[in-house]
Design a protein around this motif. Structure first.
Motif, mmCIF file in Angstrom:
data_model
loop_
_atom_site.group_PDB
_atom_site.id
_atom_site.type_symbol
_atom_site.label_atom_id
_atom_site.label_comp_id
_atom_site.label_asym_id
_atom_site.label_seq_id
_atom_site.Cartn_x
_atom_site.Cartn_y
_atom_site.Cartn_z
ATOM 1 N N LEU A 38 0.835 -1.204 0.000
ATOM 2 C CA LEU A 38 0.000 0.000 0.000
ATOM 3 C C LEU A 38 0.869 1.253 0.000
ATOM 4 N N LEU A 39 1.863 1.278 0.886
ATOM 5 C CA LEU A 39 2.755 2.439 0.938
ATOM 6 C C LEU A 39 3.484 2.633 -0.389
ATOM 7 N N ASN A 40 3.936 1.534 -0.969
ATOM 8 C CA ASN A 40 4.703 1.638 -2.211
ATOM 9 C C ASN A 40 3.852 2.047 -3.403
ATOM 10 N N SER A 41 2.530 2.001 -3.251
ATOM 11 C CA SER A 41 1.677 2.484 -4.337
ATOM 12 C C SER A 41 1.652 4.012 -4.380
ATOM 13 N N HIS A 42 2.181 4.632 -3.331
ATOM 14 C CA HIS A 42 2.319 6.098 -3.321
ATOM 15 C C HIS A 42 3.485 6.479 -4.221
ATOM 16 N N VAL A 43 3.289 7.465 -5.034
ATOM 17 C CA VAL A 43 4.272 7.826 -6.054
ATOM 18 C C VAL A 43 5.610 8.263 -5.466
ATOM 19 N N ASN A 44 5.614 8.677 -4.197
ATOM 20 C CA ASN A 44 6.840 9.209 -3.608
ATOM 21 C C ASN A 44 7.438 8.337 -2.508
ATOM 22 N N ASN A 207 -10.821 0.686 8.664
ATOM 23 C CA ASN A 207 -10.909 2.145 8.581
ATOM 24 C C ASN A 207 -9.832 2.684 7.641
ATOM 25 N N SER A 208 -10.233 3.051 6.436
ATOM 26 C CA SER A 208 -9.273 3.512 5.434
ATOM 27 C C SER A 208 -8.610 4.827 5.826
ATOM 28 N N THR A 209 -9.224 5.581 6.736
ATOM 29 C CA THR A 209 -8.606 6.846 7.149
ATOM 30 C C THR A 209 -7.309 6.608 7.918
ATOM 31 N N LYS A 210 -7.132 5.385 8.442
ATOM 32 C CA LYS A 210 -5.891 5.069 9.149
ATOM 33 C C LYS A 210 -4.691 5.175 8.210
ATOM 34 N N LEU A 211 -4.892 4.821 6.946
ATOM 35 C CA LEU A 211 -3.807 4.941 5.971
ATOM 36 C C LEU A 211 -3.449 6.404 5.745
ATOM 37 N N GLN A 222 -1.504 13.349 0.525
ATOM 38 C CA GLN A 222 -2.447 12.245 0.558
ATOM 39 C C GLN A 222 -2.865 11.838 -0.852
ATOM 40 N N GLN A 223 -2.979 10.540 -1.040
ATOM 41 C CA GLN A 223 -3.497 9.992 -2.286
ATOM 42 C C GLN A 223 -4.039 8.603 -1.989
ATOM 43 N N MET A 224 -4.863 8.093 -2.868
ATOM 44 C CA MET A 224 -5.415 6.760 -2.687
ATOM 45 C C MET A 224 -4.295 5.726 -2.799
ATOM 46 N N LEU A 225 -4.302 4.765 -1.882
ATOM 47 C CA LEU A 225 -3.300 3.708 -1.884
ATOM 48 C C LEU A 225 -3.967 2.387 -2.251
ATOM 49 N N SER A 226 -3.235 1.536 -2.939
ATOM 50 C CA SER A 226 -3.829 0.276 -3.386
ATOM 51 C C SER A 226 -2.811 -0.853 -3.297
ATOM 52 N N SER A 227 -3.321 -2.083 -3.280
ATOM 53 C CA SER A 227 -2.466 -3.264 -3.238
ATOM 54 C C SER A 227 -3.082 -4.360 -4.093
#
Length: 266
Positions: A38-44, A207-211, A222-227
């Motif tokens: 999930l973290l690695n789906s963030h562009v940065n 709870n997706s807000t935890k991400l 902030q951006q949507m994260l996915s796995s």
């Protein structure tokens, strides 16, 4: 904030972009692999996996520090590397990979280098135990075409691995749960002197807000994260343990009774 100067490439126009340092501290089968994707789906974000699973890298304090320096200098190349665009770099580190053994020196390093600790555990340790036993079984059985997979990316693969129902040693069950519980508590006690955030797998799922809290903690946009990972155990917990009745009897009336009510569909 940090401004690494890698020796293996130039950050070019991103030289002035600050980089946050972090480490995901967890136990096996606690959702850390899923969380890291999930973290690695963030562009940065570049989180470089379970680096200290290689024994030589944790052989002593010097080898640990040398490895950490390479990671945080952005000179550790993996498929997760974002190179010059990286705004947060880290790794996944299991408690039994030298982390607790050398916790004093590691905490000093974290505080000196400004490494933020993300502690990730499971609330329901019985669910974790089922996952540990199932993963151990597949390491030997290699149920997916002769290949062991700790994580899967399709429902078909997940269904194959979920067919195995472990038999839990009820004599050792409570001591095992107590040991795991204490292990996590000890880690939190040690690393509370660092800049840290405590997360639980179940809370992240519910709870997706935890991400978003994690991104705020890392001071990232902030951006949507996915796995792509697919959950292996998706049935009721009672359907995942071969000797469920014995396990139920062993935990009923104990401090771990609440674990029996868990729904694996979380």
């Amino acid at each position: 904030m940090h401004y690494p100067e890698p020796t293996t490439y130039s950050r070019k126009e991103c030289t002035c972009t600050p980089v946050r340092f972090f480490a995901i501290l967890s136990m096996q089968r606690s959702g850390s692999g899923w969380f890291e994707t999930l973290l690695n789906s963030h562009v940065n974000v570049s989180s470089n996996g379970e680096i200290f699973s290689i024994k030589e890298r944790r052989a002593n304090v010097s080898s640990i520090m040398e490895t950490l320096d390479k990671v945080y200098n952005l000179d550790w190349y993996t498929s997760a590397s974002k190179n010059e665009c990286t705004a947060a770099v880290g790794l996944k580190w299991m408690l039994n990979q030298g982390l607790m053994q050398h916790q004093k020196e590691i905490i000093e390093y974290f505080n000196k280098r400004g490494v933020s600790a993300i502690l990730l555990f499971r609330r329901n340790l019985l669910c974790r135990l089922v996952s540990v036993l199932a993963n151990s079984h597949d390491r030997n059985a290699k149920q997916l075409n002769g290949t062991h997979k700790a994580h899967v990316h399709s429902k078909d693969e997940a269904d194959v691995l979920a067919r195995y129902k472990p038999t839990i040693n009820t004599t050792l069950l409570i001591p095992e749960l107590k040991h795991t519980d204490k292990w996590g508590a000890d880690a939190l006690e040690h690393f509370k002197s660092t800049r840290h955030i405590l997360l639980y797998y179940e809370d992240l799922v519910h709870n997706s807000t935890k991400l978003m809290d994690v991104l705020d903690f890392l001071r990232l946009p902030q951006q949507m994260l996915s796995s792509r990972q697919v959950k292996i155990h998706s049935k009721l917990l009672s359907d995942q343990i071969d000797n469920w009745d014995a396990v139920y009897t062993a935990l009923k009336g104990t401090e771990y009774e609440s674990f029996l009510n868990a729904d694996y569909q979380i």
